[in-house]
Design a protein around this motif. Sequence first.
Motif, short mmCIF file in Angstrom:
data_model
loop_
_atom_site.label_atom_id
_atom_site.label_comp_id
_atom_site.label_asym_id
_atom_site.label_seq_id
_atom_site.Cartn_x
_atom_site.Cartn_y
_atom_site.Cartn_z
N PHE A 113 64.10 8.59 -24.95
CA PHE A 113 65.30 9.40 -25.15
C PHE A 113 66.46 8.43 -25.34
CE2 PHE A 113 62.50 12.24 -22.87
CZ PHE A 113 62.72 13.48 -23.48
N LEU A 114 67.14 8.50 -26.47
CA LEU A 114 68.23 7.58 -26.79
C LEU A 114 69.53 8.35 -26.94
CD1 LEU A 114 66.46 5.30 -29.46
CD2 LEU A 114 66.44 5.09 -26.96
N ASP A 115 70.48 8.11 -26.04
CA ASP A 115 71.78 8.77 -26.11
C ASP A 115 72.81 7.79 -26.65
OD1 ASP A 115 73.97 10.36 -25.90
OD2 ASP A 115 73.59 11.02 -23.84
N CYS A 116 72.79 7.64 -27.97
CA CYS A 116 73.70 6.71 -28.64
C CYS A 116 73.84 7.15 -30.10
CB CYS A 116 73.17 5.27 -28.57
SG CYS A 116 71.54 5.04 -29.30
N CYS A 117 74.78 6.56 -30.80
CA CYS A 117 74.95 6.88 -32.22
C CYS A 117 73.88 6.19 -33.05
CB CYS A 117 76.33 6.40 -32.70
SG CYS A 117 77.70 7.26 -31.92
N HIS A 118 73.34 6.92 -34.01
CA HIS A 118 72.40 6.35 -35.00
C HIS A 118 72.95 6.67 -36.38
CE1 HIS A 118 68.91 4.99 -32.55
NE2 HIS A 118 69.45 5.82 -31.69
N SER A 119 74.23 6.44 -36.54
CA SER A 119 74.90 6.83 -37.77
C SER A 119 74.82 5.74 -38.81
CB SER A 119 76.36 7.15 -37.47
OG SER A 119 76.97 6.03 -36.86
N GLY A 120 75.23 6.09 -40.03
CA GLY A 120 75.36 5.10 -41.07
C GLY A 120 76.71 4.41 -40.95
N ASP B 236 48.01 6.68 -19.43
CA ASP B 236 49.25 6.54 -18.67
C ASP B 236 50.44 6.85 -19.56
OD1 ASP B 236 47.78 5.78 -16.43
OD2 ASP B 236 48.02 3.64 -16.82
N ILE B 237 51.65 6.82 -18.98
CA ILE B 237 52.85 7.17 -19.74
C ILE B 237 54.01 6.24 -19.41
CG2 ILE B 237 53.53 8.93 -18.04
CD1 ILE B 237 54.73 10.54 -20.43
N LEU B 238 54.75 5.86 -20.45
CA LEU B 238 56.02 5.14 -20.33
C LEU B 238 57.13 6.07 -20.74
CD1 LEU B 238 57.74 2.44 -20.07
CD2 LEU B 238 57.57 2.38 -22.58
N LEU B 239 58.17 6.17 -19.91
CA LEU B 239 59.40 6.87 -20.27
C LEU B 239 60.52 5.83 -20.37
CD1 LEU B 239 61.38 9.26 -20.57
CD2 LEU B 239 61.37 9.46 -18.06
N PHE B 240 61.16 5.75 -21.54
CA PHE B 240 62.27 4.82 -21.76
C PHE B 240 63.50 5.62 -22.15
CE2 PHE B 240 64.82 2.27 -24.77
CZ PHE B 240 65.15 1.20 -23.94
N THR B 241 64.60 5.42 -21.43
CA THR B 241 65.85 6.07 -21.79
C THR B 241 66.94 5.02 -21.96
OG1 THR B 241 66.77 6.49 -19.55
CG2 THR B 241 65.15 8.06 -20.40
N TYR B 242 67.79 5.23 -22.95
CA TYR B 242 68.91 4.32 -23.22
C TYR B 242 70.17 5.13 -23.43
CZ TYR B 242 72.12 1.31 -25.78
OH TYR B 242 73.24 0.62 -26.18
#
Length: 283
Positions: free
Chosen positions: A133-140, A75-81
């Motif tokens: 799929f993550l649409d956010c900043c992952h900056s330092g 099966d498959i899980l799709l997680f978006t944020y």
Amino acid sequence: MTTGLSLHVGLNKVDPAKYGGWDGELVACENDANDMARLARAAGFKDTTVLTRDGTVENITAELRKAADKLADGDILLFTYSGHGGQVVNLDGAEDEPDEFDETLVFFDREFLDDELYREFGRFADGVRILAFLDCCHSGSAIEVRELLSPEAMEQQFQTREPSEIENTSRLMPVLKQHEIYERDKEFYQGLQRELRQEKGRKEPASGLLISACQDNQLASDGPVNGKFTETLLEVWDRGAFKGGYRDFHRDILRRMPATQSPNFYTAGRPGDAFLGQRPFTV
């Protein structure tokens, strides 16, 4: 017959009572979640959408655990944020975080550590395909970002060189607010990091694929309708006309993005070539 479940989280604000008066207002995150849910539904997923005030740690982890109880091998899980991203200091500079920070998703009531997300993914049965799929900043830190991105590059992406305006038009939790919240809640986060580290040594990591909006030293742009990453993803997907596997999908998104925001392709565990070679969103 395989099952696909999807969870879509979009936060246009956070609870100012939990973040020292900061509400983190954004424009396009709920739209991102709704549009990704429509994409998932059309692809055959049974979707759940969690928006702004409902985007608490309790509610989101509960939805992930419901999915973990239902999905089996194949099966498959799709997680978006879609929302703000932040960082907290990594306890003792753990080896899994060379930059000495844990990236966070900024949920409505508190920051959610990247290792907490991986722990939830680890609850899924072996063989479940996990796609995020993550649409956010992952900056330092702001110092790292402003050193690595020139003023000209920042102006190209955000039409300004003013740091406060950049924070207002990106999905980065303001750096001073990150420091303030961390100092206030340091004992909680350090205890959580110790707990997660102990658990990590006892269990194999979950296998999955993450495609995120940008690199660690970059900021993700908000937008009037969608975030820049989600907008580009939807254009490349073209209502299902896209052909190719996940690496092709990432490549074509990357080609359309500005140089100042380069989506990342990251695999955890052993997701397998068969999964990575599938047409995106295949149930």
